[in-house]
Design a protein around this motif. Structure first.
Motif, PDB file in Angstrom:
ATOM      1  N   PRO A 151       0.814  -1.217   0.000  1.00 50.93           N
ATOM      2  CA  PRO A 151       0.000   0.000   0.000  1.00 50.93           C
ATOM      3  C   PRO A 151       0.847   1.267   0.000  1.00 50.93           C
ATOM      4  N   GLY A 152       0.490   2.180  -0.882  1.00 56.46           N
ATOM      5  CA  GLY A 152       1.213   3.432  -0.997  1.00 56.46           C
ATOM      6  C   GLY A 152       2.470   3.361  -1.826  1.00 56.46           C
ATOM      7  N   VAL A 153       2.860   2.150  -2.241  1.00 57.27           N
ATOM      8  CA  VAL A 153       4.089   1.966  -3.020  1.00 57.27           C
ATOM      9  C   VAL A 153       3.782   1.388  -4.390  1.00 57.27           C
ATOM     10  N   GLY A 154       3.063   0.287  -4.426  1.00 53.86           N
ATOM     11  CA  GLY A 154       2.765  -0.400  -5.670  1.00 53.86           C
ATOM     12  C   GLY A 154       2.955  -1.893  -5.520  1.00 53.86           C
ATOM     13  N   ALA A 172       9.428  -0.177   2.350  1.00 57.05           N
ATOM     14  CA  ALA A 172       8.203  -0.565   3.051  1.00 57.05           C
ATOM     15  C   ALA A 172       8.139  -2.061   3.312  1.00 57.05           C
ATOM     16  N   MET A 173       8.838  -2.849   2.481  1.00 58.72           N
ATOM     17  CA  MET A 173       8.906  -4.298   2.727  1.00 58.72           C
ATOM     18  C   MET A 173      10.114  -4.613   3.600  1.00 58.72           C
ATOM     19  N   GLY A 200     -11.390   0.179 -14.229  1.00 60.40           N
ATOM     20  CA  GLY A 200     -11.651   0.269 -12.792  1.00 60.40           C
ATOM     21  C   GLY A 200     -10.650  -0.469 -11.932  1.00 60.40           C
ATOM     22  N   VAL A 201      -9.639  -1.113 -12.552  1.00 57.59           N
ATOM     23  CA  VAL A 201      -8.614  -1.843 -11.799  1.00 57.59           C
ATOM     24  C   VAL A 201      -7.394  -0.946 -11.627  1.00 57.59           C
ATOM     25  N   ALA A 202      -6.996  -0.726 -10.395  1.00 52.58           N
ATOM     26  CA  ALA A 202      -5.842   0.134 -10.110  1.00 52.58           C
ATOM     27  C   ALA A 202      -4.531  -0.634 -10.123  1.00 52.58           C
ATOM     28  N   PRO A 228      -5.274  -4.920   2.951  1.00 51.64           N
ATOM     29  CA  PRO A 228      -5.040  -4.148   1.721  1.00 51.64           C
ATOM     30  C   PRO A 228      -4.004  -4.764   0.790  1.00 51.64           C
ATOM     31  N   ARG A 229      -3.181  -5.667   1.283  1.00 48.78           N
ATOM     32  CA  ARG A 229      -2.174  -6.310   0.438  1.00 48.78           C
ATOM     33  C   ARG A 229      -2.809  -7.310  -0.528  1.00 48.78           C
ATOM     34  N   PHE A 230      -3.932  -7.903  -0.120  1.00 47.07           N
ATOM     35  CA  PHE A 230      -4.564  -8.955  -0.903  1.00 47.07           C
ATOM     36  C   PHE A 230      -5.610  -8.337  -1.829  1.00 47.07           C
ATOM     37  N   GLY A 231      -5.770  -8.899  -3.015  1.00 49.97           N
ATOM     38  CA  GLY A 231      -6.657  -8.330  -4.010  1.00 49.97           C
ATOM     39  C   GLY A 231      -8.096  -8.198  -3.542  1.00 49.97           C
ATOM     40  N   ASP A 232      -8.782  -7.174  -4.044  1.00 49.45           N
ATOM     41  CA  ASP A 232     -10.216  -7.052  -3.796  1.00 49.45           C
ATOM     42  C   ASP A 232     -10.988  -8.145  -4.526  1.00 49.45           C
ATOM     43  N   VAL A 233     -10.445  -8.583  -5.666  1.00 48.97           N
ATOM     44  CA  VAL A 233     -11.028  -9.670  -6.455  1.00 48.97           C
ATOM     45  C   VAL A 233      -9.912 -10.618  -6.852  1.00 48.97           C
ATOM     46  N   VAL A 234     -10.160 -11.915  -6.726  1.00 48.65           N
ATOM     47  CA  VAL A 234      -9.194 -12.948  -7.105  1.00 48.65           C
ATOM     48  C   VAL A 234      -9.764 -13.743  -8.273  1.00 48.65           C
ATOM     49  N   VAL A 235      -8.925 -13.982  -9.287  1.00 50.18           N
ATOM     50  CA  VAL A 235      -9.304 -14.813 -10.431  1.00 50.18           C
ATOM     51  C   VAL A 235      -8.325 -15.978 -10.480  1.00 50.18           C
ATOM     52  N   ALA A 236      -8.794 -17.167 -10.100  1.00 52.01           N
ATOM     53  CA  ALA A 236      -7.937 -18.353  -9.995  1.00 52.01           C
ATOM     54  C   ALA A 236      -8.292 -19.344 -11.101  1.00 52.01           C
ATOM     55  N   ALA A 237      -7.289 -19.765 -11.854  1.00 50.74           N
ATOM     56  CA  ALA A 237      -7.510 -20.618 -13.019  1.00 50.74           C
ATOM     57  C   ALA A 237      -7.904 -22.032 -12.623  1.00 50.74           C
TER      58      ALA A 237
END
Length: 360
Positions: free
Chosen positions: A103-106, A117-118, A252-254, A311-320
């Motif tokens: 968060p705040g870095v990318g 930050a890590m 809409g994806v940041a 906040p580190r984990f995605g708001d939406v996950v797409v798993a194959a």
């Protein structure tokens, strides 16, 4: 709907903690017998399904007592090894993917991009089991002082061996010291990524691991136990199963994190995760699972999700599902990898747990 994690079943997070408990005369989640010392062999990329299908090339591993267990999700090295060495799930230790949002870095890689930050002292949020038990880590010399080592393997004495044979020899010596020994073998995973687990190079690496393990067992003290396991399995993804994501799905994806078999999508300000998930479900259909962060937590895969980790984990996950993988563009360098992992299929999720020596 995502598969639900069986919370009452042993998992990779229980392996090292149970070995340490056995040295104290406690059984741990795996109910291991008391030992004077323990060795935990981690063969990166060795899924239970792959071992089963190549059992004739790994008779020591294939015929040993034990079974299999879940590696945890995402099925990626950074998350799995952190779970192994802390006994906690990603929502608690904070290593939530191969690439994850700082968060705040990318988006930063969780194996390589340490610093700032890590901070290894704080980004991995849990004490390791090595900090409370006399321990020796045996891995490649180049990782001795890395950020990942300082974050996930802290507390152990680090001994480097350049070749696989060097590391098994170091493990034989360390086993006689009656410590908790962590022996890490990355060669099989590399062969799988390069050419796939069905390639002859992968089988060659498996045969080498199995032969060296057999040699180590011949020298193992009678009061020392050895567990062999892995951080994830692997799926071979043919080029015909490369799915290129339509640019409109990224509206809409940041940020996009994760890896090709498990994308983590972070929505932009004012965007709705449920709406984004619905659009992705319409596109991917049966080729993948799509879930919001809350749905992943409800399925049990992240454990108790810490407020600062969320906040580190995605708001939406797409798993194959199946053998496909997802790419944002045709030129993605990850398309050069054959063997891949990260998702929730049994081939990726289930790993062997085999018992030797005083644990057999």
């Amino acid at each position: 709907m995502l598969p639900v994690r069986r919370q009452d079943a042993p998992a990779l997070a229980d392996v090292l903690s149970s070995a340490a408990a056995a040295m104290r005369g406690e059984g741990g989640a795996l109910r291991l017998p008391r030992v004077a010392g323990a060795v935990v062999l981690v063969v990166d990329g060795l899924g239970a399904a792959q071992l089963g299908q190549r059992s004739g090339h790994a008779r020591t591993l294939a015929t040993a007592p034990g079974g299999s267990l879940d590696a945890g999700f995402p099925t990626t090295t950074a998350s799995a090894l952190a779970s192994l060495t802390t006994g906690a799930l990603p929502g608690e230790h904070g290593i939530v993917g191969y690439d994850a949002l700082v968060p705040g870095v990318g988006v930063r890689n969780q194996l390589r991009d340490w610093g700032g930050a890590m901070d290894p002292a704080t980004w991995q949020r849990r004490p390791t089991l090595f900090e409370t038990t006399p321990s020796i880590v045996i891995a490649e010399p180049k990782h001795a002082t890395s950020g990942f080592t300082r974050g996930v393997l802290r507390g152990a004495e680090y001994r480097g061996g350049r070749t696989m044979a060097d590391r098994f020899e170091l493990a034989a010596d360390a086993a006689r010291e009656r410590s908790l020994v962590y022996l890490y073998v990355p060669e099989l995973d590399r062969a799988g990524h390069d050419r796939g687990w069905q390639d002859a190079s992968w089988v060659d690496a498996l045969e080498e691991v199995d032969g060296l393990l057999a040699g180590l067992l011949r020298t193992l003290p009678r009061d020392v136990g050895l567990l062999a396991t892995a951080d994830h399995g692997m799926v071979d993804v043919p080029e015909s199963a490369h799915l290129i994501v339509p640019p409109t799905l990224l509206d809409g994806v940041a940020h996009v994190a994760g890896e090709p078999r498990c994308l983590q999508l972070h929505v932009g300000q004012g965007e709705d995760a449920a709406d984004l998930a619905a659009r992705w479900r319409d596109w991917i259909q049966d080729a993948g699972w799509v879930a919001t962060r809350d749905e992943v937590v409800a399925a049990g895969w992240l454990g108790a999700l810490d407020h600062d980790v969320a906040p580190r984990f995605g708001d939406v996950v797409v798993a194959a599902r199946g053998r496909c993988a997802l790419y944002l563009d045709e030129a993605d360098p990850a398309r050069g990898m054959v063997g891949q992992h990260g998702s929730l299929t049994p081939d990726e999720l289930r790993v062997p747990l085999r018992r030797f020596g005083a644990f057999a």
